[in-house]
Structure formats: C-alpha cells, structure tokens
Design a protein around this motif. Sequence first.
Motif, PDB file in Angstrom:
ATOM      1  N   THR A   1      27.819   1.761   4.900  1.00  0.00           N
ATOM      2  CA  THR A   1      27.302   2.242   3.619  1.00  0.00           C
ATOM      3  C   THR A   1      27.662   1.328   2.450  1.00  0.00           C
ATOM      4  O   THR A   1      27.096   1.474   1.359  1.00  0.00           O
TER       5      THR A   1
ATOM      6  N   ALA B   1      17.160  -3.883   2.736  1.00  0.00           N
ATOM      7  CA  ALA B   1      16.997  -3.287   1.405  1.00  0.00           C
ATOM      8  C   ALA B   1      16.837  -1.774   1.512  1.00  0.00           C
ATOM      9  O   ALA B   1      17.396  -1.014   0.710  1.00  0.00           O
ATOM     10  N   ILE B   2      16.079  -1.325   2.485  1.00  0.00           N
ATOM     11  CA  ILE B   2      15.865   0.113   2.646  1.00  0.00           C
ATOM     12  C   ILE B   2      17.160   0.801   3.072  1.00  0.00           C
ATOM     13  O   ILE B   2      17.493   1.883   2.577  1.00  0.00           O
TER      14      ILE B   2
ATOM     15  N   ASN C   1      20.077  -0.143   2.332  1.00  0.00           N
ATOM     16  CA  ASN C   1      20.986  -0.154   1.186  1.00  0.00           C
ATOM     17  C   ASN C   1      20.603   0.852   0.112  1.00  0.00           C
ATOM     18  O   ASN C   1      21.359   1.081  -0.831  1.00  0.00           O
ATOM     19  N   ASP C   2      19.417   1.460   0.229  1.00  0.00           N
ATOM     20  CA  ASP C   2      19.039   2.584  -0.629  1.00  0.00           C
ATOM     21  C   ASP C   2      19.632   3.831   0.024  1.00  0.00           C
ATOM     22  O   ASP C   2      18.990   4.506   0.844  1.00  0.00           O
TER      23      ASP C   2
ATOM     24  N   ALA D   1      20.343   6.837  -0.831  1.00  0.00           N
ATOM     25  CA  ALA D   1      19.684   8.137  -0.986  1.00  0.00           C
ATOM     26  C   ALA D   1      18.499   8.250  -0.014  1.00  0.00           C
ATOM     27  O   ALA D   1      18.319   9.289   0.635  1.00  0.00           O
ATOM     28  N   PHE D   2      17.714   7.188   0.100  1.00  0.00           N
ATOM     29  CA  PHE D   2      16.568   7.181   1.022  1.00  0.00           C
ATOM     30  C   PHE D   2      17.058   7.244   2.465  1.00  0.00           C
ATOM     31  O   PHE D   2      16.508   7.981   3.298  1.00  0.00           O
ATOM     32  N   LYS D   3      18.104   6.467   2.762  1.00  0.00           N
ATOM     33  CA  LYS D   3      18.668   6.440   4.116  1.00  0.00           C
ATOM     34  C   LYS D   3      19.133   7.824   4.537  1.00  0.00           C
ATOM     35  O   LYS D   3      18.862   8.283   5.653  1.00  0.00           O
TER      36      LYS D   3
ATOM     37  N   VAL E   1       8.915  -3.919   0.275  1.00  0.00           N
ATOM     38  CA  VAL E   1       9.799  -2.772   0.491  1.00  0.00           C
ATOM     39  C   VAL E   1       9.078  -1.471   0.166  1.00  0.00           C
ATOM     40  O   VAL E   1       9.141  -0.494   0.930  1.00  0.00           O
TER      41      VAL E   1
ATOM     42  N   LYS F   1       8.543   1.694   2.707  1.00  0.00           N
ATOM     43  CA  LYS F   1       9.185   2.980   2.374  1.00  0.00           C
ATOM     44  C   LYS F   1       8.131   4.087   2.286  1.00  0.00           C
ATOM     45  O   LYS F   1       8.361   5.209   2.767  1.00  0.00           O
TER      46      LYS F   1
END
Length: 463
Positions: A25, A201-202, A204-205, A207-209, A451, A455
């Motif tokens: 994380t 990149a995804i 590292n998001d 909240a999305f992960k 990205v 997403k």
Amino acid sequence: MQYISTRGGIAPVSFKQAVMMGLATDGGLLLPTAIPEISAETLGQWRGLSYPELATAVLSLFIDDIPPADLRELVEKSYRTFNHREITPLVKQGDCFIMELFHGPTLAFKDVALQFLGNVFEYLLKESGGKMNILGATSGDTGSAAIYGVRGKERINIFILHPHKRVSPIQELQMTTVTDANVFNLAIRGTFDDGQSIVKAIFNDLAFKEKHQLGAVNSINWARIVAQVVYYIYAALRVTKSEGAEQVDFSVPTGNFGDIFAGYVARRMLPKQIRNLILATNENNLLTRFILNGDYSLGPVAQTSSPSMDIQVASNFERYLYYLNGEDAGRTRKDMDSFGASGSLQFDELAQERVRADFASRSVNEAETIATIRDFYQKHGYVLDPHTAVGVKAGLAGREAGVPMICLATAHPAKFGAAVQSAIGHEPELPESLAALADKESRCEVMAAEVAAVKAYVERHAL
C-alpha cells in the motif's frame, strides 16, 4: 514468516495478507523479513523429492499461515495440470542443460507460478467469503497463464492488458479465446511498459483498489516469485547429483527481473550449490547496462522476436535494489522516486562491484537470436523459442569448464512459429492445444493506453 515493503511504509503482514495485497500500500514490493539458508542435512532430504514434494517443502518455509495439509493439496492441485511428470524436466543438449518450463496449460514458464497463485486466491476467497478483481499487464505469456489460472473460478474476475498487436499471434489467441464470463481482455494502443504503468497507477489509487478489491497476478505478487524459486532448487539438486558437480550456473532470459530475482533468492538459500546467475537480455538491454555499467536508464522499446522481453521498466528491479541498498527501505524509496522523476539511476563503482558479484549479463541482438535457434537445431535437433535462444546464447558464452550450465526454456517454440521458421526453414509442430485456437471464438476490447479508460472499464465490469 512476515512480509515487509521495500519502501518501509507498512507494518509487517502475513503471507495471506501479502498475496491479497499484491503491491504494498506504500507503492513498494513485498519481501520476506528473512531468506532462510538451507542446511546440508535438509538438502540431503530434498534431493530425492518429486517436484510437488519439493515445492511443498520450499513453500512451507515462506508460508506458515496455511495449514500444511492444505498447502500440500494446493501444490498438488496446481501441478496436476502439467503434461510432464517431472513438471520442469531437464534435458541435456550439448554443453548445457535445458530446463523446460513450458509443460503447463499455456506452454510458458509463468504457468509454474500462476497455476499455484490462482488456486491460492480461490482458497483464500472461499475462506474469507470475499471477492477479487484481478488486474494485470502482460508482454505475452503472463496474461494467458493468469487467465488459465483463474478462468471460471468463483469470486474472481480478471482484467488483462496487453499491447495491441505487439504479442505473437498465438499469445494473443491464447488470451482472447478464453471467453469465460469472468475473463476480460484489454488490448491497449501502446507498449507493455505503458500497460504496466497503468496497472501500477491504478493500484496506487488506494481508494479505487479497496473499492474493487483489486488483486495482482504480475510478478509484483510475492507468491509468483516464491513459486519460481522452487525450480531453481530442483534443477540445482538434480544436476549437481547427476553430474557429480559441486555447483551449477543458470542463464535466464530476462525482461521484468522476476524470474532471475527468484534465482537470486534461490542462490541465497543454496549459496554453495548455485554459483553464477547470467542475466540474458535481448536488444532491450536496460538490465545488462545496469549490471555491466551501473546505468539503469530508460531507452526506447525495440520490437523483437522475443516480445516478452521487450521491456524497459523492470517491475521487480526494486526488490533487488532493496538488497543492494543494504535493506535500507528509506533509501530504496528515495531511489525509486528519483527514477520515477528522471527515468534514470546511476550506481557508483562500489555498488557496481556488488552487482557484478550477484549477476553476470549479456545482451543478445536479433541476428544472434535467430542464428542461435538455427545453430542449436542443426547441432542437436532441438528447437529453441527466441526467448530461450537469448538465454542459451548468453549462457554458452559465459560457460566455464567443470560447472554445468542450466538454461531456462521459458516457452514452447510453437508459440513463436514465425521466428523459428526464419531460423530453421519451417515452423515447429503445433501442439494440439495451440492448433485448436484458430477455430475458437475470441473476445477482446481495444482501447487507448490511458489510466482513465482502463479504470472506467474495470468500474463497469468489476464484481
């Protein structure tokens, strides 16, 4: 066994947590708090084990939160899908041993780890009652191996990005003809490095992960690495015994640094049995420049006959950098931030000496690759795929008398028929599993290498 991040930003986690986390994380990669060195007594016990038995023994050193009987069943289930009783057989050809890693369902070395990882995911999700959306990028073989590892499994959807028309036709068909409802193939208009950067990149998001319970199958997932450690140990034990040798060398065709990093871990476990690791690159020679000159800097991606190695940013390099930095997570984080900003890292002479103590390296160009396939076939009647040919060329160039050379054969040659035909005048015979692909229905979404586009697609189709 606990796991920590190369960037030091998380509390230690268990194996189960590490598998489900994938990328740490804090943006780093997960590693065990210690790598065990194996005693002579244990090695003696391991020498006579079958591949699944050895895999269970090795994995149990790194996995202490899955009951031993369950771990053994996960391993046995994973390797029942292979078409050779030895799983990763060794074939002596001239001055080297070829370790055939292509006897799994997609005929590539990635099956060795991804059959196991798929079963681990299924086991953990059943245990927790959870769900997972797997997101990964592939330069060719990871995608199909990951898809075959989880196709049809409950509680899992998988989204795989591949560079549009930059993988071999058979690699593309192996992915896109899997039309199970939980499989989504995305062809991005760009390179593998573009896909890999999108995935990172995804992830590292956060909240999305978390919202979509994203899971990783790329070699950023520690389970991939530890499963590959096994075949280095298996080969070293078999060849030292059969040849009456004290040590062996390995030559490894390398793009993403994951496979050879598994070899690095294996050598730390068996320092007296594994001597040299030769890192073989094609014309995309970022890693060779790093090893020979201390120069880890981006260049353009050249398209070659060994597309799984057409990579500049090696996603597992950070794991080795952590050890090169003396396990200093703060320094590793700083280095990776610097690389992200400038696309370059330079290493001083002291660091270069340490690197060259860990690895040798050679870059093999396209003409040498094709010539190696041709010459090896003429001498031995054995067909190499282009990735394996890169490893064989580098391995034979670095071979020393009295030390057996083991070259990793990472894919069946039939997956790269055009390259083989240009070398030996005819395509290799297609295994039945590949011959049937052309008549199958295929499904794939072509999209921009952005990205936001990826997403949005995941958002629409996630569990």
